[in-house]
Design an enzyme around this catalytic site. Structure first.
Site, mmCIF file in Angstrom:
data_model
loop_
_atom_site.group_PDB
_atom_site.id
_atom_site.type_symbol
_atom_site.label_atom_id
_atom_site.label_comp_id
_atom_site.label_asym_id
_atom_site.label_seq_id
_atom_site.Cartn_x
_atom_site.Cartn_y
_atom_site.Cartn_z
ATOM 1 C CG ASP A 106 2.882 0.820 9.356
ATOM 2 O OD1 ASP A 106 2.435 1.658 10.156
ATOM 3 O OD2 ASP A 106 3.207 1.100 8.186
ATOM 4 N NE ARG B 277 -7.483 4.273 5.239
ATOM 5 C CZ ARG B 277 -7.049 5.406 5.717
ATOM 6 N NH1 ARG B 277 -7.477 5.827 6.892
ATOM 7 N NH2 ARG B 277 -6.192 6.144 5.055
ATOM 8 C CE LYS C 179 -1.734 1.502 4.109
ATOM 9 N NZ LYS C 179 -1.525 2.897 4.498
ATOM 10 C CG ASN C 180 2.185 2.631 3.603
ATOM 11 O OD1 ASN C 180 1.031 2.968 3.330
ATOM 12 N ND2 ASN C 180 2.573 2.315 4.837
ATOM 13 C CB CYS D 222 -5.524 10.743 11.117
ATOM 14 S SG CYS D 222 -3.905 10.106 11.517
ATOM 15 N NE ARG E 265 0.049 9.974 9.969
ATOM 16 C CZ ARG E 265 -0.309 8.962 9.191
ATOM 17 N NH1 ARG E 265 -1.446 8.360 9.397
ATOM 18 N NH2 ARG E 265 0.467 8.555 8.218
HETATM 19 N N1 EPU Z 1 5.818 14.079 11.342
HETATM 20 C C1 EPU Z 1 5.880 15.405 11.716
HETATM 21 N N2 EPU Z 1 6.051 16.348 10.733
HETATM 22 C C2 EPU Z 1 6.155 15.999 9.427
HETATM 23 C C3 EPU Z 1 6.081 14.645 9.050
HETATM 24 C C4 EPU Z 1 5.920 13.694 10.040
HETATM 25 O O1 EPU Z 1 5.799 15.746 12.894
HETATM 26 O O2 EPU Z 1 6.301 16.891 8.586
HETATM 27 C C5 EPU Z 1 5.636 13.074 12.384
HETATM 28 C C6 EPU Z 1 4.283 12.363 12.212
HETATM 29 O O3 EPU Z 1 3.253 13.097 12.873
HETATM 30 C C7 EPU Z 1 4.531 11.035 12.842
HETATM 31 C C8 EPU Z 1 6.014 10.763 12.525
HETATM 32 O O4 EPU Z 1 6.587 12.033 12.211
HETATM 33 O O5 EPU Z 1 4.367 11.098 14.226
HETATM 34 C C9 EPU Z 1 6.256 9.790 11.386
HETATM 35 O O6 EPU Z 1 5.669 10.270 10.211
HETATM 36 P P1 EPU Z 1 6.130 9.811 8.748
HETATM 37 O O7 EPU Z 1 6.135 11.039 7.904
HETATM 38 O O8 EPU Z 1 7.369 8.999 8.804
HETATM 39 O O9 EPU Z 1 4.935 8.848 8.342
HETATM 40 P P2 EPU Z 1 3.914 9.027 7.169
HETATM 41 O O10 EPU Z 1 4.626 9.301 5.901
HETATM 42 O O11 EPU Z 1 2.824 9.950 7.572
HETATM 43 C C10 EPU Z 1 4.039 6.501 6.480
HETATM 44 C C11 EPU Z 1 3.052 5.399 6.282
HETATM 45 C C12 EPU Z 1 2.522 4.918 7.619
HETATM 46 C C13 EPU Z 1 3.703 4.460 8.462
HETATM 47 C C14 EPU Z 1 4.720 5.606 8.595
HETATM 48 C C15 EPU Z 1 5.959 5.212 9.355
HETATM 49 C C16 EPU Z 1 2.074 5.896 4.150
HETATM 50 C C17 EPU Z 1 0.872 6.270 3.373
HETATM 51 N N3 EPU Z 1 1.949 5.850 5.465
HETATM 52 O O12 EPU Z 1 3.308 7.558 7.101
HETATM 53 O O13 EPU Z 1 1.666 3.814 7.358
HETATM 54 O O14 EPU Z 1 3.255 4.071 9.719
HETATM 55 O O15 EPU Z 1 5.118 6.048 7.280
HETATM 56 O O16 EPU Z 1 6.565 4.137 8.762
HETATM 57 O O17 EPU Z 1 3.119 5.621 3.587
HETATM 58 C C18 EPU Z 1 -0.063 2.287 7.797
HETATM 59 O O18 EPU Z 1 0.208 1.757 6.708
HETATM 60 O O19 EPU Z 1 -0.840 1.755 8.641
HETATM 61 C C19 EPU Z 1 0.545 3.574 8.117
HETATM 62 C C20 EPU Z 1 0.078 4.370 9.074
#
Ligand code: EPU
Length: 427
Positions: A308, A400, A22-23, A117, A122
């Site tokens: 995850d 999802r 998915k990701n 969320c 986030r």
């Molecule tokens: N964060 C910030 N500021 C930012 C970006 C992130 O504070 O600008 C914080 C977030 O709030 C969070 C942490 O940093 O607490 C990690 O965020 P990250 O950006 O690494 O995660 P993401 O890109 O939002 C993706 C996956 C998630 C997975 C995380 C970590 C997708 C669509 N989602 O999220 O997947 O948990 O990386 O590996 O790629 C899932 O599949 O169930 C899922 C939640």
């Protein structure tokens, strides 16, 4: 009704093939915006988040042909809008992954601000800071973020405060079209980032270092459409490995369609818990563990233990012979499923971002609510071992990210049914 009903106690055997990640798929779909023309993505999971991303792209003027269930031909030649509207971003935060590609192609993006969320606030401040370094200016108005690179994107050095997956991806997707060189330090190293960089390089980008903390991108003038296969879903694989560890029969359960190297830390922790896995072609075989050893886990960016997989492994630790500690470092609100698991007899105390778990002999089937995608899947796993029947509601969360979850478990011998399976394309 939106329920998965699980009858506990049935042995699992056979083989299950995981879908594309998915990701990865979501970001690869967003990246097609950078290459006007028809990009073909294969091994795309048929899950509701993919359909939401499809809607985002279509709103911008892309056309999507579903060549077969797992193959999308995305034509971005006619894209003439750079807006991700609120109703779609509100459904799926990952819609914000179009920001980098839109800036790369049009120098502009208008993205609805993602709110909180189920996993917490986030924020996207790191995406914004990084893109500002590349010459993008930001404005917010009426719930929208307006990003503008009026003088063009210019390569720069960016050090991320935290190795954010989404920020790394958005920056890479903008930098491929910037003038000159961009260096991202403290970049996220997840396999999905390597998959994205691999496809972009096939499209003509010049990215090196993906999968390491320093990613270097030389901007190019254009990218061209390609065909690309989405990497196998390591988290779906891990979820089925936990199912096997809980309930496999003598022959074990085979999980295929993924690269076991992508689950390094998960396998190491499973080994500490007494769970045995062995390499087979294209995946792993897992054996049931009679006595689960307690464990100490903290979630961290790749190659650390993935957030995850935290919920699924907590199900194992809740049945361990002793006390375990699981620390969640990535998301502030990812223990919601633990109180549901407690309704099934687990002993879990949450203190801030630590879960202190005292293993119990077994779970008892109960009615529980899926709080989010991974927590929901974990509750179904718990139901497989529980005495009696477990009913997990709000399963739209599960769909999802897990394709045909009930069918795949059923094919292994689980007695599971969905009272009403949400049609992934409806979401
Ligand atoms: N964060 C910030 N500021 C930012 C970006 C992130 O504070 O600008 C914080 C977030 O709030 C969070 C942490 O940093 O607490 C990690 O965020 P990250 O950006 O690494 O995660 P993401 O890109 O939002 C993706 C996956 C998630 C997975 C995380 C970590 C997708 C669509 N989602 O999220 O997947 O948990 O990386 O590996 O790629 C899932 O599949 O169930 C899922 C939640």
């Amino acid at each position: 009704m939106d329920i998965i009903r699980v009858e506990g106690g049935h042995t699992l055997e056979g083989s299950v093939h995981v879908s594309g990640a998915k990701n990865s798929a979501l970001k690869l779909m967003a990246a097609t915006l950078l290459a006007p023309g028809k990009t073909t993505l294969t091994n795309v999971p048929n899950i509701s988040d993919v359909h939401v991303m499809g809607k985002v792209l279509k709103r911008m003027g892309a056309t999507i042909e579903v060549a077969d269930e797992h193959t999308l031909v995305i034509d971005t030649s006619q894209v003439d809008s750079w807006e991700a509207p609120y109703e779609l971003v509100a459904k799926m935060r990952a819609s914000t992954a179009v920001m980098g590609p839109l800036l790369g192609r049009f120098g502009k993006a208008k993205i609805a601000m993602p709110g909180g969320c189920n996993l917490g606030a986030r924020k996207i401040d790191m995406h914004i800071l990084g893109l500002e370094a590349l010459g993008v200016s930001f404005d917010t108005d009426h719930g929208y973020i307006y990003a503008d690179a009026a003088d063009g994107l210019v390569g720069s050095s960016v050090t991320l405060e935290f190795a954010s997956v989404g920020a790394t991806e958005n920056l890479i997707m903008a930098a491929v079209r910037a003038k000159g060189e961009t260096v991202i330090d403290n970049a996220a190293r997840e396999p999905e980032i390597v998959d994205l960089a691999t496809m972009l390089n096939k499209m003509g980008a010049r990215i090196t270092g993906a999968g390491t903390p320093v990613v270097t991108i030389q901007g190019v003038d254009e990218l061209h459409p390609v065909e690309h296969r989405v990497v196998g879903d390591r988290i779906e694989a891990g979820t089925f490995l936990v199912a096997g560890a809980l309930m496999a029969g003598e022959a074990g359960v085979e999980v295929t369609g993924f690269n076991p190297m992508h689950l390094g830390m998960v396998l190491r922790k499973m080994e500490q818990m007494g769970i045995k896995t062995e390499r087979i072609e294209d995946g792993l075989r897992v054996h049931r563990v009679e006595r689960i050893e307690p464990v100490d886990i903290q979630t961290l960016p790749f190659p650390g233990f993935p957030t995850d997989m935290q919920a699924q492994v907590m199900v194992l630790s809740a049945l361990a012979d002793g006390g375990s500690i699981i620390t969640e470092n990535i998301f502030e609100n990812r223990f919601m499923f633990a109180s549901e698991l407690s309704r099934m007899g687990a002993h879990i105390r949450i203190e801030d971002h630590h879960a202190i778990i005292r293993g119990v002999e077994g779970f008892s089937g109960a009615q529980v609510v899926s709080p989010d995608l991974r927590g929901g899947a974990a509750l179904v796993l718990a139901g497989l071992t529980a005495e009696g029947v477990t009913e997990v509601s709000a399963i739209h969360h599960i769909y999802r990210g897990y394709e045909r979850f009930v069918e795949k478990l059923t094919s292994l011998g689980a007695v599971v049914e969905a009272a009403s399976v949400p049609d992934p394309s409806d979401d």
